[in-house]
Design an enzyme around this catalytic site. Sequence first.
Site, PDB file in Angstrom:
ATOM      1  N   GLU A   1     -33.211 -36.646  19.131  1.00  0.00           N
ATOM      2  CA  GLU A   1     -33.134 -35.303  18.584  1.00  0.00           C
ATOM      3  C   GLU A   1     -34.235 -35.088  17.545  1.00  0.00           C
ATOM      4  O   GLU A   1     -34.599 -36.004  16.814  1.00  0.00           O
ATOM      5  CB  GLU A   1     -31.760 -35.074  17.960  1.00  0.00           C
TER       6      GLU A   1
ATOM      7  N   CYS B   1     -38.121 -32.561  11.367  1.00  0.00           N
ATOM      8  CA  CYS B   1     -37.466 -33.849  11.115  1.00  0.00           C
ATOM      9  C   CYS B   1     -37.510 -34.642  12.423  1.00  0.00           C
ATOM     10  O   CYS B   1     -36.876 -34.268  13.400  1.00  0.00           O
ATOM     11  CB  CYS B   1     -36.031 -33.602  10.656  1.00  0.00           C
TER      12      CYS B   1
ATOM     13  N   CYS C   1     -29.996 -46.460  16.044  1.00  0.00           N
ATOM     14  CA  CYS C   1     -30.461 -47.217  14.877  1.00  0.00           C
ATOM     15  C   CYS C   1     -29.719 -48.541  14.860  1.00  0.00           C
ATOM     16  O   CYS C   1     -28.516 -48.575  15.122  1.00  0.00           O
ATOM     17  CB  CYS C   1     -30.172 -46.431  13.595  1.00  0.00           C
TER      18      CYS C   1
ATOM     19  N   CYS D   1     -25.140 -47.898   8.628  1.00  0.00           N
ATOM     20  CA  CYS D   1     -24.678 -47.276   7.384  1.00  0.00           C
ATOM     21  C   CYS D   1     -23.360 -46.561   7.692  1.00  0.00           C
ATOM     22  O   CYS D   1     -23.252 -45.839   8.693  1.00  0.00           O
ATOM     23  CB  CYS D   1     -25.726 -46.311   6.860  1.00  0.00           C
TER      24      CYS D   1
ATOM     25  N   CYS E   1     -23.162 -42.660   8.410  1.00  0.00           N
ATOM     26  CA  CYS E   1     -24.181 -42.045   9.272  1.00  0.00           C
ATOM     27  C   CYS E   1     -23.785 -42.131  10.736  1.00  0.00           C
ATOM     28  O   CYS E   1     -23.474 -43.208  11.248  1.00  0.00           O
ATOM     29  CB  CYS E   1     -25.523 -42.753   9.059  1.00  0.00           C
TER      30      CYS E   1
ATOM     31  N   CYS F   1     -28.390 -33.722   8.215  1.00  0.00           N
ATOM     32  CA  CYS F   1     -28.643 -35.148   7.971  1.00  0.00           C
ATOM     33  C   CYS F   1     -27.449 -35.976   8.414  1.00  0.00           C
ATOM     34  O   CYS F   1     -26.319 -35.686   8.044  1.00  0.00           O
ATOM     35  CB  CYS F   1     -28.809 -35.430   6.482  1.00  0.00           C
TER      36      CYS F   1
HETATM   37  N1  SAH Z   1     -33.074 -44.488   8.585  1.00  0.00           N
HETATM   38  C1  SAH Z   1     -33.743 -43.784   7.565  1.00  0.00           C
HETATM   39  C2  SAH Z   1     -34.120 -42.363   7.943  1.00  0.00           C
HETATM   40  C3  SAH Z   1     -33.110 -41.546   8.702  1.00  0.00           C
HETATM   41  S1  SAH Z   1     -31.655 -41.052   7.850  1.00  0.00           S
HETATM   42  C4  SAH Z   1     -32.911 -43.795   6.290  1.00  0.00           C
HETATM   43  O1  SAH Z   1     -31.756 -44.187   6.333  1.00  0.00           O
HETATM   44  O2  SAH Z   1     -33.464 -43.438   5.262  1.00  0.00           O
HETATM   45  C5  SAH Z   1     -32.173 -39.695   6.835  1.00  0.00           C
HETATM   46  C6  SAH Z   1     -31.270 -39.454   5.627  1.00  0.00           C
HETATM   47  O3  SAH Z   1     -30.002 -38.888   5.988  1.00  0.00           O
HETATM   48  C7  SAH Z   1     -30.964 -40.729   4.881  1.00  0.00           C
HETATM   49  O4  SAH Z   1     -31.090 -40.573   3.499  1.00  0.00           O
HETATM   50  C8  SAH Z   1     -29.534 -40.949   5.259  1.00  0.00           C
HETATM   51  O5  SAH Z   1     -28.912 -41.793   4.347  1.00  0.00           O
HETATM   52  C9  SAH Z   1     -28.986 -39.551   5.266  1.00  0.00           C
HETATM   53  N2  SAH Z   1     -27.688 -39.437   5.938  1.00  0.00           N
HETATM   54  C10 SAH Z   1     -27.200 -40.201   6.936  1.00  0.00           C
HETATM   55  N3  SAH Z   1     -25.961 -39.804   7.290  1.00  0.00           N
HETATM   56  C11 SAH Z   1     -25.657 -38.737   6.513  1.00  0.00           C
HETATM   57  C12 SAH Z   1     -24.525 -37.857   6.432  1.00  0.00           C
HETATM   58  N4  SAH Z   1     -23.493 -37.990   7.256  1.00  0.00           N
HETATM   59  N5  SAH Z   1     -24.566 -36.868   5.530  1.00  0.00           N
HETATM   60  C13 SAH Z   1     -25.637 -36.695   4.732  1.00  0.00           C
HETATM   61  N6  SAH Z   1     -26.731 -37.493   4.764  1.00  0.00           N
HETATM   62  C14 SAH Z   1     -26.752 -38.497   5.648  1.00  0.00           C
HETATM   63 FE1  SF4 Z   2     -29.949 -45.940  10.417  1.00  0.00          FE
HETATM   64 FE2  SF4 Z   2     -28.440 -43.863   9.707  1.00  0.00          FE
HETATM   65 FE3  SF4 Z   2     -28.616 -45.988   8.095  1.00  0.00          FE
HETATM   66 FE4  SF4 Z   2     -30.751 -44.360   8.384  1.00  0.00          FE
HETATM   67  S1  SF4 Z   2     -28.766 -43.806   7.484  1.00  0.00           S
HETATM   68  S2  SF4 Z   2     -30.737 -46.616   8.430  1.00  0.00           S
HETATM   69  S3  SF4 Z   2     -30.505 -43.751  10.553  1.00  0.00           S
HETATM   70  S4  SF4 Z   2     -27.704 -45.957  10.168  1.00  0.00           S
END
Ligand code: SAH
Ligand code: SF4
Length: 375
Positions: free
Chosen positions: A112, A125, A132, A136, A139, A361
Site C-alpha cells: 500500500e 507515504c 514487516c 510491534c 502495528c 499510520c
Molecule cells: N517500520 C518503520 C516505518 C513504518 S511505521 C517504523 O516503525 O518506524 C510508520 C510509523 O507509524 C511508525 O512510527 C509506527 O510506529 C507508527 N504506527 C504503527 N502502527 C500504528 C498505529 N496503529 N497507530 C499509530 N501509529 C502507528
Molecule cells: Fe514494522 Fe510496524 Fe514495527 Fe514499523 S511499526 S517496524 S512497520 S511492525
Amino acid sequence: MTSEVSAPAVQAGGPGATAAAVPRRLIGMDRDDFAALIDDLGEKRFRANQLWQWVYGRGATSFDAMTTLAKSLRAALNGCADLARPAVADDRLSEDTTRKWLFRFPDGELVETVYIPTEERGTLCMSSQVGCTLTCSFCHTGTQRLVRNLTAGEIVGQLMASRDALGEWALPSQDRLVTNIVMMGMGEPLFNFDNVKKALRIIMDPEGLAVSKRRITLSTSGVVPMMARCGEEIGVNLAVSLHAVRDDLRDELVPLNRKYPIAELLDACRAYPGVHNARRITFEYVMLRGINDSEADARELVRLLRGIPAKTNLIPFNPWPGAPYECSTPEAIARFAEIVNAGGLSAPVRAPRGRDIGAACGQLRTASVRKRKKL
Ligand code: SAH
Ligand code: SF4
C-alpha cells in the site's frame, strides 16, 4: 533478507543470443545501469542521459513517445526493455482527500502507498517491504506473516505509479502534487537498506524525479547499526519510532528494543550524520491510553532527548481489528504535548488521515497471505 535480483544482461547478438530475452525493467535502474544498457546497445553515452530524462523526468510510458531518440534506438529498446509500473489493484479516496493505492507486483505480492495532501504539501507515504519482520504490538503491518523486501524498482515504481494516477507528469515542477516522501508505509526500511538506498538516490536525482533529500524522511523502529550509513549514504531526514521512555515498556511495544535498547538508540541519534538544529531528528510517539501517555512519561521524554537536535511527533493510536490498545484521550494527548512543548521540544500532534479507508499510520496490512493461500 533478499536484495534486488539484478536484471539479465541485454542479449546484443553473438553466440548464445536469443531473440526473446527477458525485458530489462528500466524503472528502478540507476544511472550506471542506464549507461550499461546504452553501451550494450552500442549507442553513445549521452543517450543514457536523454533516456533518463524521458523515463524519470517526464514519466514516459512508451519508447515510441521518446521523440529525441532515433527510431532505431527506440526499436532496440522496444525489443529489450520495458517501462512497467506496478499494477493498481485498488484505489481508494478518503472523505478527507487522503488516497490509498494497493499496488500489485508481477509475483502477485501487494503493498500500500498513501497520498496525503495538505495546504502546504503533498506527502507520499511509501512502503519498503511486503509486511514487516518486526512485530510491534500496536502495528497492523507487524501482524502480516508474509514478508519480502521490495526491489528498488518496486519502491521507485510506487512514486511513478502515484504520479501517473495523479496525472502530474505534465505539470510544471512548482505545481507538483507529490512534494514530499516519507518511508513510513509497510516495512522496516533499514532492513532493506540496499534497495531503499538505490531507490531514494534515483528519486533524488535532480534531472529525474527530483525530490530533494530535505523533503524525504525515512522512519526506522531503531535499527541502530544501519543508522549512520543511512545518514552518510542516503542523507535523508530521519524519524525514529520511540514510543516509550523505559526499556521494559519499549521491549513490549517495539520488540527490536531488546536488541538495541533506548540508550544505544539515542547514541546513534546523537551521532546521526548531518544532524543539527536546522535538521532535527523526529521522534515518533504513538499515544496509547494508559500505557505510555502519563505526565511522568512526558517529562522523561524531555529529559531523554535533551542535547539531541530533536522534535517529536505525537501520533494518536489508529485502531485496527483486534488491536490490543486504545487511543489516549484528547485531554491526555493535550497535556502530554504541553509538557513536551514546555520542555523546549516541538510536539505537534499528527492529525489522523484516511482512517475511513484504513490508510492511517499502522493500519496498512495487505491480504497477500490469505490471497496466496486461496490459489
Ligand atoms: N517500520 C518503520 C516505518 C513504518 S511505521 C517504523 O516503525 O518506524 C510508520 C510509523 O507509524 C511508525 O512510527 C509506527 O510506529 C507508527 N504506527 C504503527 N502502527 C500504528 C498505529 N496503529 N497507530 C499509530 N501509529 C502507528
Ligand atoms: Fe514494522 Fe510496524 Fe514495527 Fe514499523 S511499526 S517496524 S512497520 S511492525
